[in-house]
Design an enzyme around this catalytic site. Structure first.
Site, PDB file in Angstrom:
ATOM      1  N   CYS A 239      -6.316  11.881  12.350  1.00  8.95           N
ATOM      2  CA  CYS A 239      -7.247  12.800  12.988  1.00  8.95           C
ATOM      3  C   CYS A 239      -6.436  13.924  13.629  1.00  8.95           C
ATOM      4  O   CYS A 239      -5.268  13.752  13.963  1.00  8.95           O
ATOM      5  CB  CYS A 239      -8.031  12.094  14.069  1.00  8.95           C
ATOM      6  SG  CYS A 239      -8.951  10.689  13.463  1.00  8.95           S
TER       7      CYS A 239
ATOM      8  N   ARG B 234      -3.352  17.052   7.384  1.00  9.35           N
ATOM      9  CA  ARG B 234      -3.181  15.688   7.882  1.00  9.35           C
ATOM     10  C   ARG B 234      -4.186  14.730   7.264  1.00  9.35           C
ATOM     11  O   ARG B 234      -4.017  13.518   7.348  1.00  9.35           O
ATOM     12  CB  ARG B 234      -3.347  15.669   9.408  1.00  9.35           C
ATOM     13  CG  ARG B 234      -2.247  16.404  10.139  1.00  9.35           C
ATOM     14  CD  ARG B 234      -2.621  16.616  11.579  1.00  9.35           C
ATOM     15  NE  ARG B 234      -2.703  15.376  12.326  1.00  9.35           N
ATOM     16  CZ  ARG B 234      -1.745  14.920  13.118  1.00  9.35           C
ATOM     17  NH1 ARG B 234      -0.639  15.598  13.266  1.00  9.35           N
ATOM     18  NH2 ARG B 234      -1.891  13.789  13.771  1.00  9.35           N
TER      19      ARG B 234
ATOM     20  N   TRP C 258     -10.567  11.307  10.642  1.00  6.45           N
ATOM     21  CA  TRP C 258     -10.261  10.435   9.505  1.00  6.45           C
ATOM     22  C   TRP C 258     -10.830   9.083   9.905  1.00  6.45           C
ATOM     23  O   TRP C 258     -10.348   8.444  10.836  1.00  6.45           O
ATOM     24  CB  TRP C 258      -8.748  10.371   9.325  1.00  6.45           C
ATOM     25  CG  TRP C 258      -8.281   9.731   8.067  1.00  6.45           C
ATOM     26  CD1 TRP C 258      -8.127  10.318   6.835  1.00  6.45           C
ATOM     27  CD2 TRP C 258      -7.853   8.365   7.909  1.00  6.45           C
ATOM     28  NE1 TRP C 258      -7.645   9.409   5.941  1.00  6.45           N
ATOM     29  CE2 TRP C 258      -7.460   8.204   6.562  1.00  6.45           C
ATOM     30  CE3 TRP C 258      -7.769   7.269   8.760  1.00  6.45           C
ATOM     31  CZ2 TRP C 258      -7.000   7.001   6.049  1.00  6.45           C
ATOM     32  CZ3 TRP C 258      -7.299   6.068   8.256  1.00  6.45           C
ATOM     33  CH2 TRP C 258      -6.921   5.945   6.914  1.00  6.45           C
TER      34      TRP C 258
ATOM     35  N   ASN D 265      -7.894  10.861  19.210  1.00  7.99           N
ATOM     36  CA  ASN D 265      -7.092  10.307  18.113  1.00  7.99           C
ATOM     37  C   ASN D 265      -6.649   8.932  18.555  1.00  7.99           C
ATOM     38  O   ASN D 265      -6.169   8.789  19.683  1.00  7.99           O
ATOM     39  CB  ASN D 265      -5.824  11.137  17.871  1.00  7.99           C
ATOM     40  CG  ASN D 265      -6.107  12.393  17.089  1.00  7.99           C
ATOM     41  OD1 ASN D 265      -7.247  12.687  16.758  1.00  7.99           O
ATOM     42  ND2 ASN D 265      -5.057  13.145  16.807  1.00  7.99           N
ATOM     43  N   GLY D 266      -6.768   7.954  17.685  1.00  8.83           N
ATOM     44  CA  GLY D 266      -6.295   6.624  18.042  1.00  8.83           C
ATOM     45  C   GLY D 266      -7.422   5.621  18.000  1.00  8.83           C
ATOM     46  O   GLY D 266      -8.417   5.811  17.292  1.00  8.83           O
TER      47      GLY D 266
ATOM     48  N   GLU E 112       9.260   5.995  -6.421  1.00 15.99           N
ATOM     49  CA  GLU E 112       8.787   7.263  -5.861  1.00 15.99           C
ATOM     50  C   GLU E 112       7.951   8.028  -6.896  1.00 15.99           C
ATOM     51  O   GLU E 112       6.913   8.615  -6.562  1.00 15.99           O
ATOM     52  CB  GLU E 112       9.988   8.094  -5.377  1.00 15.99           C
ATOM     53  CG  GLU E 112       9.686   9.446  -4.784  1.00 15.99           C
ATOM     54  CD  GLU E 112       8.769   9.425  -3.564  1.00 15.99           C
ATOM     55  OE1 GLU E 112       8.438   8.346  -3.064  1.00 15.99           O
ATOM     56  OE2 GLU E 112       8.349  10.519  -3.144  1.00 15.99           O
TER      57      GLU E 112
ATOM     58  N   LYS F 118       4.078   9.068  -6.213  1.00 17.11           N
ATOM     59  CA  LYS F 118       3.600  10.462  -6.285  1.00 17.11           C
ATOM     60  C   LYS F 118       2.387  10.547  -7.201  1.00 17.11           C
ATOM     61  O   LYS F 118       1.398  11.192  -6.877  1.00 17.11           O
ATOM     62  CB  LYS F 118       4.683  11.418  -6.813  1.00 17.11           C
ATOM     63  CG  LYS F 118       5.842  11.741  -5.893  1.00 17.11           C
ATOM     64  CD  LYS F 118       5.497  12.562  -4.683  1.00 17.11           C
ATOM     65  CE  LYS F 118       5.032  11.745  -3.523  1.00 17.11           C
ATOM     66  NZ  LYS F 118       5.973  11.269  -2.564  1.00 17.11           N
TER      67      LYS F 118
ATOM     68  N   GLU G 280      -0.738   8.919  -5.616  1.00 21.26           N
ATOM     69  CA  GLU G 280      -1.256   9.645  -4.454  1.00 21.26           C
ATOM     70  C   GLU G 280      -2.096  10.852  -4.839  1.00 21.26           C
ATOM     71  O   GLU G 280      -3.138  11.086  -4.243  1.00 21.26           O
ATOM     72  CB  GLU G 280      -0.093  10.170  -3.595  1.00 21.26           C
ATOM     73  CG  GLU G 280       0.572   9.144  -2.746  1.00 21.26           C
ATOM     74  CD  GLU G 280       1.559   9.788  -1.787  1.00 21.26           C
ATOM     75  OE1 GLU G 280       2.563  10.342  -2.257  1.00 21.26           O
ATOM     76  OE2 GLU G 280       1.317   9.744  -0.571  1.00 21.26           O
TER      77      GLU G 280
ATOM     78  N   HIS H 158       9.917 -10.056 -17.546  1.00 19.46           N
ATOM     79  CA  HIS H 158       9.495 -11.229 -16.778  1.00 19.46           C
ATOM     80  C   HIS H 158       8.010 -11.162 -16.418  1.00 19.46           C
ATOM     81  O   HIS H 158       7.562 -11.861 -15.520  1.00 19.46           O
ATOM     82  CB  HIS H 158      10.356 -11.368 -15.521  1.00 19.46           C
ATOM     83  CG  HIS H 158      11.801 -11.564 -15.842  1.00 19.46           C
ATOM     84  ND1 HIS H 158      12.286 -12.705 -16.422  1.00 19.46           N
ATOM     85  CD2 HIS H 158      12.867 -10.729 -15.727  1.00 19.46           C
ATOM     86  CE1 HIS H 158      13.587 -12.591 -16.628  1.00 19.46           C
ATOM     87  NE2 HIS H 158      13.965 -11.389 -16.221  1.00 19.46           N
TER      88      HIS H 158
ATOM     89  N   LYS I  92      -1.340  12.889   6.338  1.00 22.35           N
ATOM     90  CA  LYS I  92       0.074  13.253   6.343  1.00 22.35           C
ATOM     91  C   LYS I  92       0.866  12.368   7.297  1.00 22.35           C
ATOM     92  O   LYS I  92       1.950  11.916   6.968  1.00 22.35           O
ATOM     93  CB  LYS I  92       0.232  14.728   6.715  1.00 22.35           C
ATOM     94  CG  LYS I  92       1.673  15.228   6.655  1.00 22.35           C
ATOM     95  CD  LYS I  92       2.202  15.260   5.243  1.00 22.35           C
ATOM     96  CE  LYS I  92       3.640  15.683   5.149  1.00 22.35           C
ATOM     97  NZ  LYS I  92       4.235  15.375   3.843  1.00 22.35           N
TER      98      LYS I  92
HETATM   99  O1  M6R Z   1       6.004  10.311   8.254  1.00 22.88           O
HETATM  100  P1  M6R Z   1       6.546   9.117   7.533  1.00 22.88           P
HETATM  101  O2  M6R Z   1       7.714   9.415   6.700  1.00 22.88           O
HETATM  102  O3  M6R Z   1       6.803   7.969   8.457  1.00 22.88           O
HETATM  103  O4  M6R Z   1       5.371   8.671   6.563  1.00 22.88           O
HETATM  104  C1  M6R Z   1       5.457   7.483   5.834  1.00 22.88           C
HETATM  105  C2  M6R Z   1       4.420   7.455   4.738  1.00 22.88           C
HETATM  106  O5  M6R Z   1       3.141   7.483   5.278  1.00 22.88           O
HETATM  107  C3  M6R Z   1       4.591   8.641   3.778  1.00 22.88           C
HETATM  108  O6  M6R Z   1       5.863   8.667   3.214  1.00 22.88           O
HETATM  109  C4  M6R Z   1       3.558   8.583   2.648  1.00 22.88           C
HETATM  110  O7  M6R Z   1       3.823   7.496   1.799  1.00 22.88           O
HETATM  111  C5  M6R Z   1       3.561   9.921   1.917  1.00 22.88           C
HETATM  112  N1  M6R Z   1       2.227  10.350   1.686  1.00 22.88           N
HETATM  113  C6  M6R Z   1       4.305   9.877   0.637  1.00 22.88           C
HETATM  114  O8  M6R Z   1       4.105  10.963  -0.187  1.00 22.88           O
END
Ligand code: M6R
Length: 627
Positions: free
Chosen positions: A2, A27, A74, A100-101, A499, A503, A506, A522, A622
């Site tokens: 949020c 975010r 969010w 937020n929280g 990774e 990507k 996501e 396996h 984010k």
């Molecule tokens: O801010 P951080 O690096 O701690 O965030 C960790 C993950 O939330 C972050 O890397 C997330 O997986 C990204 N969206 C990856 O693209």
């Protein structure tokens, strides 16, 4: 997650709040709203979905208000519907709050308030807060006092911004864990959950700390602790440039950030490599300039790294480097798991938290718990904490002994790209620094690795120049019918397979899994047929032949094979792979910083061709500031 923005000053509060919320869009959110105070009344406008919906509704309102709060939500408690969007008002509409929280004990408070005849309009935890404040206002001398009484009742982690119709010249801001920053202008003051929201207006900022309340008025800012003592705190001026937060002609922030990687790596090299170092120099003068004190680095027997998501992938590369270059046994844990199953305590351990945002709740909590559980032990068992982050002003810097700033500049795209590369660079620097101090590799090998690192920026440029059109073209093949992808890699490039898969998941919403190439037989090989493409990260080096033969096994099951490899292997690659993504020749140890680039581009183009919201993918945020 949020986002919060607040304003008090002389300009149109609504305009500033909406423009601040726009800067927080990255975010992640599913509804938004603003509340302003004017002529003794609170005006609140909220909308489900994108900010454009809120903007449309605001077009029909005329407001001269100069104080207000705004929020992007969010969803956690209650569906993403308009009635659950923030701000939330007290039942008789005199107090408005954004949060937020999570207020953990909200159900108990809600029942109490319902018993007093208060009516609730939402399913959220937040709505108890304005109602409690309104309740306490009747028996308090000030808004500040009512807010203090309210937060004494709240349990959980929360950041609040509060306005009241009865106190039209005050904006109150509370921090209990989730971040909040204050901005200082000329006769105007701001608050935000993330400084990007207020960067266009001011670069003079102050991070509110846990357990603090700020009272913003047109005359200035006062800071108090939760028991009401006035505190003396001073803002600082950032050297950030608001232009960094613009798209600068790129279609998406993610693409811009992919293209920024050569500059980011140059910046990292400039910051952390000692230009004048030579192998024969004074043995006390490290080639790397991280400023780590001997207290953190001497006698290390173990490194443990805690991180989430992409940062966890960077940590896996870090483990490889710390073990192979600096010779230190290293473990990597998901911060969210480590919190609840901490490992047996090993003496002389360096704990590293890796977090781009510096705010990820799981990573912060894992580091805090590590500090706490070692606090009363003998010196060799006590915590030594190091943070690797792109936001040196963030919460992690208040917890750890030392920060390595990744210097990547602000990253807006939710999918991390340039910050991943910068995190990996930090691990090169750290492992070289430790290797030098521990004399685990020769000075000439150190020089060789540093020389290799210096070539990375131009090598990434080569990939961007030569592969972009080809990768975009290739992406069309997967944008419509492909539902599953498999990524494989080995050794230092297995994290790159992870990774690449993350990507793709996501931003394109295509299901993707990554495996160490040798693990395919396996189990996962059963998934393969001509509908499941396999991406093999096959960088020359110790495991190259192994990856190639694992890739052949996939090909024999009719999988379309996409290889990431170097130009020198072009002939063999053409034989093995259906499609080849080529990177320049590189030392295996350094190869991940190159092999990741085509995978970022492939995911980007697949998602862009599908017309998806690349920078703000569904359900993602984010920085994940709740557990
Ligand atoms: O801010 P951080 O690096 O701690 O965030 C960790 C993950 O939330 C972050 O890397 C997330 O997986 C990204 N969206 C990856 O693209």
């Amino acid at each position: 997650m949020c986002g919060i923005v607040g304003y008090i000053g002389t300009q149109s509060a609504t305009d500033i709040l909406v423009s601040g919320l726009e800067r927080l869009e990255y975010r992640g959110y599913d509804s938004a709203g603003v509340a302003t105070v004017e002529e003794g009344q609170i005006n609140c406008v909220k909308a489900k979905g994108k900010l454009s919906n809120l903007r449309q509704k605001l077009e029909h309102t005329i407001s001269q208000a100069q104080i207000g709060i705004g929020h992007t939500r969010w969803a956690t408690h209650g569906k993403p519907e308009e009635h659950n969007a923030h701000p939330h008002l007290s039942s008789e509409m005199s107090v408005a709050v954004v949060q937020n929280g999570i207020i953990e004990n909200y159900l108990e408070i809600k029942e109490e308030l319902i018993a007093k005849g208060i009516e609730f309009r939402s399913e959220t935890d937040t709505e108890v807060v304005p109602n409690l404040i309104a309740h306490f206002l009747t028996s308090s001398n000030s808004l500040l006092e009512a807010v203090q009484k309210t937060i004494a009742r709240l349990e959980g982690a929360f950041a609040l911004a509060i306005v009241s119709a009865e106190h039209p010249y005050e904006l109150l801001v509370v921090r209990q864990q989730p971040p909040l920053v204050l901005g200082f202008g000329q006769g105007e003051f701001f608050c935000a959950s993330d400084m990007t929201a207020i960067l266009p207006y001011t670069r003079t900022i102050l991070n509110l700390e846990n357990g603090e309340i700020a009272r913003l008025t047109p005359l200035g800012v006062e800071i108090y602790n939760f028991t009401g003592d006035r505190l003396s705190r001073f803002p600082r001026t950032l050297d950030w440039n608001p232009i960094q937060v613009e798209k600068q002609g790129f279609r998406h922030y993610m693409l811009k950030e992919i293209y920024e990687q050569p500059a980011v790596v140059r910046n990292c090299l400039d910051n952390y490599i000692n230009l004048n170092w030579h192998a024969q120099d004074n043995p006390d003068y490290s080639p790397i300039n991280l400023g780590l004190s001997p207290n953190l680095t001497d006698n290390l027997e173990h490194v443990q790294i805690l991180a989430c998501g992409t940062s966890w992938h960077a940590a896996l590369i870090g483990k490889y480097l710390l073990e192979q270059v600096a010779g230190i046994p290293t473990t990597v844990d998901y911060a969210s798991e480590f919190r609840y199953s901490p490992k047996p305590i090993i003496p002389h351990t360096l704990t590293i938290g890796v977090t781009q945002s510096g705010e990820t709740a799981d990573t912060i909590a894992a580091l805090e718990s590590e500090r706490a559980r070692r606090a009363d032990l003998e010196p060799r068992l006590q915590a030594k904490l190091l943070g690797i982050t792109n936001r040196s002003e963030s919460t992690i810097s208040q917890i750890v002994d030392r920060i390595i700033d990744t210097h990547a500049g602000i990253e807006i795209g939710v999918a991390a790209t340039k910050t991943f590369t910068a995190q990996v660079m930090s691990f090169y620097f750290l492992s070289l620094d430790l290797a030098y101090r521990r004399q685990t590799i020769s000075h000439s090998r150190i020089e060789e690795i540093i020389e290799g690192l210096r070539h990375i920026p131009s090598q990434i440029e080569t990939i961007l120049d030569t592969q972009a059109d080809y990768i975009e073209e290739l992406a069309h093949d997967f944008a419509t019918e492909t539902e599953d992808f498999i990524f494989i890699g080995r050794g230092i490039n297995f994290p790159i397979a992870l990774e690449g898969a993350l990507k793709l998941k996501e931003i394109s919403y295509i299901h993707a899994e990554a495996y160490p190439a040798g693990e395919m037989k396996h189990g996962p090989i059963a998934l393969l047929d001509n509908k499941v493409p396999v991406v093999a990260v096959a960088m020359p080096g110790s495991v190259y032949e192994k990856v190639i033969s694992n890739a052949q096994e996939a090909k024999a099951r009719d999988a379309r094979l996409i290889g990431v490899t170097t130009a020198m292997n072009a002939i063999e690659a053409a034989h093995t792979f259906n499609d080849v993504l080529t990177v320049p020749e590189v030392d295996e140890l350094i190869s991940p910083v190159l092999s990741v680039i085509p995978l970022q581009m492939l995911s980007y183009h697949i998602a862009a061709i599908k017309g998806l919201d690349v920078d703000q993918p569904r359900n993602l945020a984010k920085s994940v500031t709740v557990e």
